[in-house]
Design an enzyme around this catalytic site. Structure first.
Site, PDB file in Angstrom:
ATOM      1  N   CYS A   1       1.033  -0.956  -0.199  1.00  0.00           N
ATOM      2  CA  CYS A   1       0.123  -0.170  -0.261  1.00  0.00           C
ATOM      3  C   CYS A   1       1.278   1.273  -0.436  1.00  0.00           C
ATOM      4  CB  CYS A   1      -0.349   0.036   1.372  1.00  0.00           C
ATOM      5  SG  CYS A   1      -2.474  -1.297   1.367  1.00  0.00           S
TER       6      CYS A   1
ATOM      7  N   ARG B   1       8.153   3.921   3.110  1.00  0.00           N
ATOM      8  CA  ARG B   1       7.845   2.921   3.923  1.00  0.00           C
ATOM      9  C   ARG B   1       9.533   2.527   4.352  1.00  0.00           C
ATOM     10  NH1 ARG B   1       2.915  -0.071   3.442  1.00  0.00           N
ATOM     11  NH2 ARG B   1       2.823  -0.926   5.733  1.00  0.00           N
TER      12      ARG B   1
HETATM   13  C1  UD1 Z   1       3.402  -2.593   9.495  1.00  0.00           C
HETATM   14  C2  UD1 Z   1       1.820  -3.455   9.054  1.00  0.00           C
HETATM   15  C3  UD1 Z   1       0.666  -2.582   8.875  1.00  0.00           C
HETATM   16  C4  UD1 Z   1       0.842  -1.346  10.036  1.00  0.00           C
HETATM   17  C5  UD1 Z   1       2.192  -1.121  10.177  1.00  0.00           C
HETATM   18  C6  UD1 Z   1       2.178  -0.408  12.088  1.00  0.00           C
HETATM   19  C7  UD1 Z   1       2.730  -5.832   8.445  1.00  0.00           C
HETATM   20  C8  UD1 Z   1       2.519  -7.116   7.265  1.00  0.00           C
HETATM   21  N1  UD1 Z   1       2.079  -4.301   8.373  1.00  0.00           N
HETATM   22  O1  UD1 Z   1       4.037  -2.573   8.732  1.00  0.00           O
HETATM   23  O2  UD1 Z   1       0.039  -2.355   8.658  1.00  0.00           O
HETATM   24  O3  UD1 Z   1       0.544  -0.325   9.025  1.00  0.00           O
HETATM   25  O4  UD1 Z   1       2.418  -2.439  10.996  1.00  0.00           O
HETATM   26  O5  UD1 Z   1       1.117  -0.795  12.618  1.00  0.00           O
HETATM   27  O6  UD1 Z   1       2.674  -6.288   9.512  1.00  0.00           O
HETATM   28  N2  UD1 Z   1       9.907   2.953   9.493  1.00  0.00           N
HETATM   29  C9  UD1 Z   1      11.163   3.304   9.422  1.00  0.00           C
HETATM   30  N3  UD1 Z   1      12.242   2.244   9.228  1.00  0.00           N
HETATM   31  C10 UD1 Z   1      12.061   1.148   8.684  1.00  0.00           C
HETATM   32  C11 UD1 Z   1      10.379   0.418   9.334  1.00  0.00           C
HETATM   33  C12 UD1 Z   1       9.638   1.905   9.649  1.00  0.00           C
HETATM   34  O7  UD1 Z   1      11.425   4.342   8.979  1.00  0.00           O
HETATM   35  O8  UD1 Z   1      12.609   0.447   9.000  1.00  0.00           O
HETATM   36  C13 UD1 Z   1       8.880   4.215  10.294  1.00  0.00           C
HETATM   37  C14 UD1 Z   1       7.841   3.351   8.928  1.00  0.00           C
HETATM   38  O9  UD1 Z   1       8.321   4.196   7.850  1.00  0.00           O
HETATM   39  C15 UD1 Z   1       6.462   3.549   9.444  1.00  0.00           C
HETATM   40  C16 UD1 Z   1       6.737   4.099  10.863  1.00  0.00           C
HETATM   41  O10 UD1 Z   1       8.180   3.708  11.228  1.00  0.00           O
HETATM   42  O11 UD1 Z   1       6.256   5.830   9.124  1.00  0.00           O
HETATM   43  C17 UD1 Z   1       5.453   2.231  11.355  1.00  0.00           C
HETATM   44  O12 UD1 Z   1       6.206   1.412  10.429  1.00  0.00           O
HETATM   45  P1  UD1 Z   1       6.480  -0.507  10.600  1.00  0.00           P
HETATM   46  O13 UD1 Z   1       6.122  -0.317  11.845  1.00  0.00           O
HETATM   47  O14 UD1 Z   1       7.510  -0.441  10.648  1.00  0.00           O
HETATM   48  O15 UD1 Z   1       5.213  -0.609   9.420  1.00  0.00           O
HETATM   49  P2  UD1 Z   1       5.223  -1.919   9.151  1.00  0.00           P
HETATM   50  O16 UD1 Z   1       6.155  -3.256   9.334  1.00  0.00           O
HETATM   51  O17 UD1 Z   1       5.901  -1.584   7.497  1.00  0.00           O
END
Ligand code: UD1
Length: 415
Positions: free
Chosen positions: A118, A123
């Protein structure tokens, strides 16, 4: 091209709805199963597009993935499992990035196509890479791929600047087959993290503290096949609950873990709904009117970002003004322009949406921009006067099993 989803609004939802297995738990556990020797049998696996896509990615890596009649999935991994995720499939699914930790743990090298999924803001994967590097992995970016290899892995302390769900999961998977102890500080606490830890432990892993912000992982030599049932989907449950409240309905949401839903229950109650535990389910009764509420999305146990769009839809007809602040993703208000076409009054101010309730929405032709936006537009359609036609309905099928049949079972007019 998929047919649009047509919803004729104005019918209160009534009856029972059975909640499927959790998409986000199922996807990460499927990824983790590539680390297992022998056969893994997963139960309560939802029949949704994202699960199909990940199953196909695993098949391309040589893994045998077979659906069984009773919503279970058998997974058997060959010794020479492939190490590169295919672009044509990985671009469809953000969760394909979870194969990085899992493949690195089993093969000691992996080449992961930078994932799609999405479009809800940038991300990045910096926290994933920081964690894997702390355990000794060498990571580099190469033409849209992340290449990782690991000659000498050793458990370590990893502090996450933000409790990222995906980063916590990737690090947990790699640490499970890495000698020594790994500690993840400021780890994500989502129920899906606990489900992954329970699965890994059932397969022979040694993980403690999942569900708190400090997870300790003792590396083990191998994981063995097991049978494991995925938790119910708290976001699917929350979406039907919001839809029941939005339509002034009365439904029983079956197969849920109420504690996972507390943040959602609390906010729906503030809107005037009555919610009670009933057997293994939750009874949800919409109030006479919808009261405005303010919401801030936060990592668990805060209010889930995956329910933010659905709440905007519900609050668009509240008696007053609600302020919804998005703290997790930067670009998650894309459905606002669409719901405005149905008569909603919403203003965006930075990370906040100010929703001024209107007496009613009107059916219109709208377009889903992501999975939860699609769900929110469906809720708007259920409330609206007239017929709503949702284009890009495939987004909804990515995460909601049998959505048309489930809605029809609750008395909605959907085709
Ligand atoms: C997972 C879920 C998604 C949910 C999200 C938050 C899955 C497959 N998807 O997504 O449905 O909305 O958790 O509950 O489980 N970030 C960074 N650096 C990183 C990783 C993340 O800056 O290396 C930031 C992202 O840009 C975002 C925030 O952290 O702003 C949260 O992301 P994250 O918790 O990692 O979400 P997902 O694992 O992608």
């Amino acid at each position: 091209m998929e047919e649009p989803l047509h919803i004729e609004g104005g019918y209160p939802l009534e009856g029972k709805v059975w909640i499927s297995g959790a998409k986000n738990a199922c996807l990460v556990i499927m990824a983790a199963s590539v680390m297992v020797q022998g056969q893994t049998i997963l139960e309560n696996v939802p029949r949704i597009r994202d699960v199909e896509v990940l199953a196909n990615i695993l098949r391309r890596l040589g893994v045998s993935v077979t659906r069984q009649e009773d919503n279970s999935l058998s997974i058997i991994v060959p010794e020479d499992v492939g190490g590169e995720t295919p672009y044509d499939l990985a671009k469809k699914l953000r969760a394909s990035n979870l194969l990085l930790g899992a493949l690195l743990a089993t093969r000691k090298e992996a080449r992961i196509c930078l994932p799609g999924g999405c479009d809800i803001g940038s991300r990045p994967m910096d926290l994933h890479l920081k964690g894997l590097s702390a355990l000794g992995a060498k990571v580099k970016l190469d033409h849209g791929y992340i290449e990782a290899s690991a000659r000498h892995l050793q458990g370590n302390r990893v502090y996450l600047d933000f409790p990222s769900v995906g980063a916590t999961e990737n690090i947990m998977m790699l640490a499970t087959l890495t000698p020594g102890q790994t500690m993840i500080e400021n780890a994500a606490k989502e129920p899906e993290i606990v489900d992954l830890a329970n699965f890994l432990n059932a397969s022979g892993g040694r993980i403690r503290g999942a569900g708190t912000d400090m997870i300790r992982i003792e590396g083990v030599k191998e994981l063995r096949g097991t049978r494991y049932a995925v938790i119910p989907d708290r976001i699917e449950a929350g979406t039907y609950m919001a839809a029941a409240v939005a339509t002034g309905g009365n439904i029983l949401v079956e197969n849920v873990i109420p504690t996972h839903l507390y943040p959602i229950i609390a906010k729906l109650q503030e809107t005037g709904a009555t919610i009670q535990e009933e057997g293994r389910g939750l009874r949800v009764i919409g109030g006479k009117e919808i009261l405005p509420v303010d919401i801030k999305t936060l990592p668990y146990p805060g209010f889930p970002t995956d329910m933010q769009s659905q709440m905007i839809a519900l609050l668009s007809v509240a008696k007053g003004t609600s302020v919804i602040v998005e703290n997790v993703f930067e670009n998650r208000f894309r459905m606002v322009d669409e719901i405005k076409r149905m008569g909603a009054e919403v203003k965006l101010e930075g990370h906040a949406a100010v929703v001024q309730g209107v007496p009613r929405l009107f059916g219109a032709r709208v377009k889903a921009s992501d999975l939860r936006a699609g769900a929110a537009l469906a809720i708007a359609g259920l409330m609206a006067k007239g017929t709503t036609e949702i284009d890009n309905a495939y987004y909804v099928y990515r995460g909601y099993e049998d959505v048309k049949a489930k809605l029809r079972g609750l008395g909605a007019k959907v085709r």
